[in-house]
Motif scaffolding. Structure first.
Motif, mmCIF file in Angstrom:
data_model
loop_
_atom_site.group_PDB
_atom_site.id
_atom_site.type_symbol
_atom_site.label_atom_id
_atom_site.label_comp_id
_atom_site.label_asym_id
_atom_site.label_seq_id
_atom_site.Cartn_x
_atom_site.Cartn_y
_atom_site.Cartn_z
ATOM 1 N N ILE A 1 -1.257 3.713 -6.268
ATOM 2 C CA ILE A 1 -1.862 4.634 -7.230
ATOM 3 C C ILE A 1 -0.839 5.149 -8.241
ATOM 4 O O ILE A 1 -1.124 5.231 -9.431
ATOM 5 N N ASP A 2 0.348 5.477 -7.776
ATOM 6 C CA ASP A 2 1.376 6.049 -8.654
ATOM 7 C C ASP A 2 1.649 5.105 -9.815
ATOM 8 O O ASP A 2 2.001 3.941 -9.609
ATOM 9 N N PRO A 3 1.486 5.587 -11.064
ATOM 10 C CA PRO A 3 1.626 4.688 -12.222
ATOM 11 C C PRO A 3 3.015 4.081 -12.377
ATOM 12 O O PRO A 3 3.140 2.933 -12.819
ATOM 13 N N ALA B 1 6.055 -0.909 -11.858
ATOM 14 C CA ALA B 1 7.230 -1.628 -11.352
ATOM 15 C C ALA B 1 6.816 -2.820 -10.493
ATOM 16 O O ALA B 1 7.422 -3.896 -10.579
ATOM 17 N N LEU B 2 5.778 -2.651 -9.685
ATOM 18 C CA LEU B 2 5.283 -3.755 -8.867
ATOM 19 C C LEU B 2 4.728 -4.864 -9.751
ATOM 20 O O LEU B 2 5.032 -6.048 -9.560
ATOM 21 N N GLU B 3 3.927 -4.494 -10.736
ATOM 22 C CA GLU B 3 3.331 -5.491 -11.627
ATOM 23 C C GLU B 3 4.406 -6.243 -12.410
ATOM 24 O O GLU B 3 4.340 -7.469 -12.545
ATOM 25 N N SER C 1 0.828 -1.200 0.000
ATOM 26 C CA SER C 1 0.000 0.000 0.000
ATOM 27 C C SER C 1 0.866 1.255 0.000
ATOM 28 O O SER C 1 1.922 1.291 0.614
ATOM 29 N N ASP C 2 0.374 2.288 -0.673
ATOM 30 C CA ASP C 2 1.069 3.568 -0.631
ATOM 31 C C ASP C 2 0.538 4.445 0.502
ATOM 32 O O ASP C 2 0.949 5.576 0.677
ATOM 33 N N SER C 3 -0.393 3.903 1.284
ATOM 34 C CA SER C 3 -0.931 4.604 2.442
ATOM 35 C C SER C 3 -0.745 3.702 3.659
ATOM 36 O O SER C 3 0.205 2.928 3.708
ATOM 37 N N ARG D 1 6.107 4.475 -1.187
ATOM 38 C CA ARG D 1 5.939 5.666 -2.021
ATOM 39 C C ARG D 1 7.154 6.026 -2.853
ATOM 40 O O ARG D 1 7.184 7.066 -3.504
ATOM 41 N N SER D 2 8.154 5.170 -2.852
ATOM 42 C CA SER D 2 9.359 5.457 -3.641
ATOM 43 C C SER D 2 9.900 4.156 -4.224
ATOM 44 O O SER D 2 9.637 3.069 -3.690
ATOM 45 N N PRO D 3 10.674 4.262 -5.307
ATOM 46 C CA PRO D 3 11.275 3.042 -5.885
ATOM 47 C C PRO D 3 12.116 2.233 -4.896
ATOM 48 O O PRO D 3 12.002 1.000 -4.875
ATOM 49 N N PRO D 4 12.949 2.874 -4.049
ATOM 50 C CA PRO D 4 13.710 2.053 -3.091
ATOM 51 C C PRO D 4 12.808 1.291 -2.101
ATOM 52 O O PRO D 4 13.088 0.138 -1.766
#
Length: 127
Positions: free
Chosen positions: A73-75, A80-82, A17-19, A49-52
């Motif tokens: 949410i961030d595309p 990257a996750l997918e 999650s980003d939250s 919320r960040s690539p690292p």
């Protein structure tokens, strides 16, 4: 081996999650409760919320293969996750997409891309 022939009594479910992850955790528990004799082992990655941060989550996911549920949410992070899950041959499920898409069609309203939009930091929140 197909999903129908799996005999495991437990499985790993990764919640990204980003939250806070509260919504995703509730959805995952509700969905997993529908299956008897199968126990989820939850791994929660909140505030990604960040690539690292995502890379660290993907490393941990690789060490405990299972199902990945997310509310990213961030595309860029979402992609990257997918891609990471696809490379590990793990299902990657955007948990809120069907509901949000249906509401958007019904309302004819654009979607917000604000992370944690359900949390309002107003006077009511702090009370």
């Amino acid at each position: 081996m197909t999903a129908r022939t799996r005999l495991a009594t437990y499985f790993h479910v990764h919640l990204v999650s980003d939250s806070t992850g509260e919504t995703l955790n509730a959805l995952a528990r509700a969905a997993c409760a529908r299956f008897t004799n199968v126990l989820p082992i939850e791994h929660i990655y909140a505030l990604v919320r960040s690539p690292p941060q995502l890379e660290r989550a993907l490393e941990e996911i690789a060490n405990a293969p299972g199902v990945v549920l997310h509310t990213i949410i961030d595309p860029v992070l979402r992609s990257a996750l997918e891609i990471g899950c696809q490379g590990m041959e793990m299902p990657c499920i955007p948990a809120l997409d069907p509901l949000v898409s249906a509401l958007s069609r019904y309302l004819g309203a654009p979607l917000s891309t604000r992370v944690g939009a359900q949390y309002s930091l107003d006077a009511d929140y702090f009370n």
